[in-house]
Design a protein around this motif. Structure first.
Motif, short mmCIF file in Angstrom:
data_model
loop_
_atom_site.label_atom_id
_atom_site.label_comp_id
_atom_site.label_asym_id
_atom_site.label_seq_id
_atom_site.Cartn_x
_atom_site.Cartn_y
_atom_site.Cartn_z
N GLU A 90 0.81 -1.22 0.00
CA GLU A 90 0.00 0.00 0.00
C GLU A 90 0.84 1.27 0.00
O GLU A 90 0.35 2.36 -0.27
N HIS A 91 2.13 1.15 0.31
CA HIS A 91 3.02 2.32 0.38
C HIS A 91 3.77 2.46 -0.95
O HIS A 91 4.74 1.76 -1.20
N VAL A 92 3.27 3.35 -1.80
CA VAL A 92 3.85 3.49 -3.14
C VAL A 92 4.43 4.89 -3.34
O VAL A 92 3.92 5.86 -2.79
N PRO A 93 5.52 5.00 -4.10
CA PRO A 93 6.06 6.32 -4.43
C PRO A 93 5.08 7.10 -5.30
O PRO A 93 4.28 6.51 -6.03
N GLY A 94 5.13 8.42 -5.23
CA GLY A 94 4.26 9.24 -6.06
C GLY A 94 4.65 9.15 -7.53
O GLY A 94 5.63 8.50 -7.90
N LEU A 95 3.89 9.84 -8.36
CA LEU A 95 4.13 9.83 -9.80
C LEU A 95 4.41 11.27 -10.24
O LEU A 95 3.49 12.05 -10.48
N PRO A 96 5.69 11.67 -10.31
CA PRO A 96 6.07 13.07 -10.54
C PRO A 96 5.39 13.75 -11.71
O PRO A 96 4.83 14.83 -11.58
N SER A 97 5.43 13.10 -12.89
CA SER A 97 4.90 13.75 -14.09
C SER A 97 3.38 13.73 -14.17
O SER A 97 2.79 14.38 -15.01
N LEU A 98 2.75 12.95 -13.28
CA LEU A 98 1.29 12.87 -13.27
C LEU A 98 0.70 13.55 -12.03
O LEU A 98 -0.35 13.17 -11.53
N GLY A 99 1.41 14.55 -11.53
CA GLY A 99 0.90 15.30 -10.39
C GLY A 99 1.14 14.65 -9.05
O GLY A 99 0.65 15.13 -8.03
N GLY A 100 1.88 13.55 -9.00
CA GLY A 100 2.19 12.90 -7.74
C GLY A 100 1.11 12.00 -7.18
O GLY A 100 1.29 11.34 -6.17
N THR A 101 -0.06 11.97 -7.82
CA THR A 101 -1.17 11.19 -7.30
C THR A 101 -1.27 9.84 -8.01
O THR A 101 -0.85 9.69 -9.15
N THR A 102 -1.81 8.86 -7.30
CA THR A 102 -2.00 7.53 -7.87
C THR A 102 -3.47 7.15 -7.80
O THR A 102 -4.20 7.58 -6.91
N LYS A 103 -3.90 6.35 -8.77
CA LYS A 103 -5.27 5.87 -8.79
C LYS A 103 -5.34 4.55 -8.03
O LYS A 103 -4.34 3.88 -7.81
N THR A 104 -6.53 4.20 -7.62
CA THR A 104 -6.73 2.91 -6.97
C THR A 104 -7.72 2.09 -7.80
O THR A 104 -8.59 2.63 -8.49
N ALA B 61 -4.41 -5.77 -6.44
CA ALA B 61 -4.99 -5.09 -7.62
C ALA B 61 -4.48 -3.66 -7.71
O ALA B 61 -4.16 -3.16 -8.79
N ASN B 62 -4.40 -2.98 -6.56
CA ASN B 62 -3.90 -1.61 -6.56
C ASN B 62 -2.42 -1.55 -6.95
O ASN B 62 -1.98 -0.64 -7.65
N ALA B 63 -1.65 -2.54 -6.48
CA ALA B 63 -0.23 -2.58 -6.83
C ALA B 63 -0.04 -2.78 -8.32
O ALA B 63 0.81 -2.15 -8.96
N LEU B 64 -0.84 -3.66 -8.91
CA LEU B 64 -0.74 -3.92 -10.35
C LEU B 64 -1.18 -2.69 -11.16
O LEU B 64 -0.59 -2.38 -12.20
N LEU B 65 -2.20 -1.99 -10.67
CA LEU B 65 -2.63 -0.76 -11.33
C LEU B 65 -1.55 0.31 -11.20
O LEU B 65 -1.30 1.08 -12.14
N TYR B 66 -0.88 0.34 -10.05
CA TYR B 66 0.22 1.30 -9.87
C TYR B 66 1.32 1.07 -10.90
O TYR B 66 1.87 2.02 -11.46
N ASN B 67 1.63 -0.20 -11.15
CA ASN B 67 2.66 -0.51 -12.15
C ASN B 67 2.29 0.07 -13.51
O ASN B 67 3.14 0.60 -14.23
N GLN B 68 1.03 -0.06 -13.86
CA GLN B 68 0.55 0.51 -15.13
C GLN B 68 0.75 2.02 -15.14
O GLN B 68 1.19 2.60 -16.14
N GLN B 69 0.45 2.67 -14.01
CA GLN B 69 0.60 4.12 -13.93
C GLN B 69 2.06 4.54 -14.00
O GLN B 69 2.39 5.60 -14.56
N VAL B 70 2.96 3.73 -13.43
CA VAL B 70 4.38 4.03 -13.53
C VAL B 70 4.81 4.06 -14.99
O VAL B 70 5.54 4.96 -15.43
N LEU B 71 4.34 3.09 -15.75
CA LEU B 71 4.69 3.03 -17.17
C LEU B 71 4.10 4.20 -17.93
O LEU B 71 4.74 4.76 -18.83
N GLU B 72 2.87 4.60 -17.58
CA GLU B 72 2.26 5.75 -18.22
C GLU B 72 3.04 7.02 -17.89
O GLU B 72 3.21 7.90 -18.74
N GLU B 73 3.52 7.11 -16.64
CA GLU B 73 4.33 8.25 -16.24
C GLU B 73 5.64 8.28 -17.02
O GLU B 73 6.08 9.34 -17.47
N GLN B 74 6.23 7.11 -17.21
CA GLN B 74 7.47 7.00 -17.97
C GLN B 74 7.26 7.45 -19.42
O GLN B 74 8.10 8.13 -20.01
N ILE B 75 6.15 7.01 -20.00
CA ILE B 75 5.84 7.39 -21.38
C ILE B 75 5.71 8.91 -21.50
O ILE B 75 6.27 9.53 -22.43
#
Length: 295
Positions: free
Chosen positions: A131-145, A175-189
């Motif tokens: 549940e403790h995930v780093p923020g997403l810099p290029s996406l405003g630092g927020t993560t979806k659940t 499920a949230n962790a797997l969604l976070y991984n997707q968001q990391v990749l979107e942030e990278q893109i």
């Protein structure tokens, strides 16, 4: 010097014939849980390689771009600090990938029949750490659940009592962790697209537009530079592939809760990602070699 951003990927990914996943449990339910646990470890390890390749690419094209920007202390400091922050963030992401890998390893042990108190405690502790995930810099630092309530999808009849209880408890966290991984990749893109935009503008000006309008005979290097500009950033293609694998992994998690399907089909996805990562690193090495020769 040839910029790292000029790397090209082969049109067809290398064929990799390797079975990445094996089912070896006594019941269909435990086999499915084992498969997703083993596949989860390989999936997270592959994401780590993808992110490392993307970082190497970012460092490369930034280092190549710096000499062509205004040579001021402010420029150097700004670009250096940006990349330092990027390295720190990706290090935090890699640590979270490690937590995910450890969770799937513990879940695999549980699915294989290790129901000792130590294993159950480890699974619970690691689920909490997810549940403790780093923020997403290029996406405003927020993560979806992810959508909650996945525990209701757990098909108890298809899992042992212990595994079923763990799946019910951890369904949403994973499920949230797997969604976070997707968001990391979107942030990278988004990051690479934005960062490469300036590099591509400079390349176009210096290597395409200027030689063309000068009216001199155009060398073969001009053709390559023009094609590269038209094709766009190649690293994004690798990240898009990894994003699709993340979506497939999220589907696989829901299926395992239901005691349905097989994660074996993801073997080909992981193999293609491995081939793309190798192609990326080969391209980086070739571009660096060319840059060294041209200096």
């Amino acid at each position: 010097m040839s910029p790292i951003s000029l790397i090209k990927f082969p049109a067809t990914l290398l064929a990799v014939c390797a079975l990445l996943l094996n089912a070896c449990a006594s019941t269909p339910g435990s086999s499915t849980a084992q498969q997703v646990a083993e596949g989860g470890q390989q999936y997270v390890a592959m994401l780590g390689k993808v992110n490392k390749a993307a970082l190497e690419h970012s460092l490369g094209f930034t280092a190549d771009l710096l000499p062509r920007l205004p040579r001021t202390q402010a420029t150097l400091q700004e670009q250096t600090e940006l990349m330092q922050q990027r390295v720190v963030w990706l290090g935090q992401v890699q640590q979270h990938f490690g937590v995910q890998a450890s969770y799937f390893a513990a879940l695999q042990a549980l699915a294989k029949g290790d129901t000792s108190s130590n294993t159950q405690k480890a699974v619970k502790a690691l689920a909490g750490a997810l549940e403790h995930v780093p923020g997403l810099p290029s996406l405003g630092g927020t993560t979806k659940t992810a959508l909650g309530g996945l525990a209701q999808h757990v098909a108890k009849a298809h899992h042992s009592d212990v595994v079923a209880q763990v799946l019910q408890r951890d369904a949403d966290a994973v499920a949230n962790a797997l969604l976070y991984n997707q968001q990391v990749l979107e942030e990278q893109i988004q990051w690479i697209t934005q960062r490469e935009q300036l590099a591509r503008q400079v390349d176009y000006r210096d290597k395409v537009q200027k030689p063309y309008v000068e009216g001199n005979k155009l060398p073969e290097a001009w053709k390559k530079a023009w094609k590269t500009h038209v094709l766009g950033p190649p690293t994004v293609e690798l990240l898009q592939q990894a994003r699709q694998a993340s979506l497939r992994m999220q589907e696989a998690w829901l299926n395992v809760l239901r005691g349905q399907g097989s994660i074996n089909q993801l073997g080909g996805v992981f193999a293609e990602l491995e081939a793309s990562v190798q192609a990326t690193r080969q391209g980086i090495a070739q571009a660096e070699a060319m840059a060294t020769v041209s200096e």
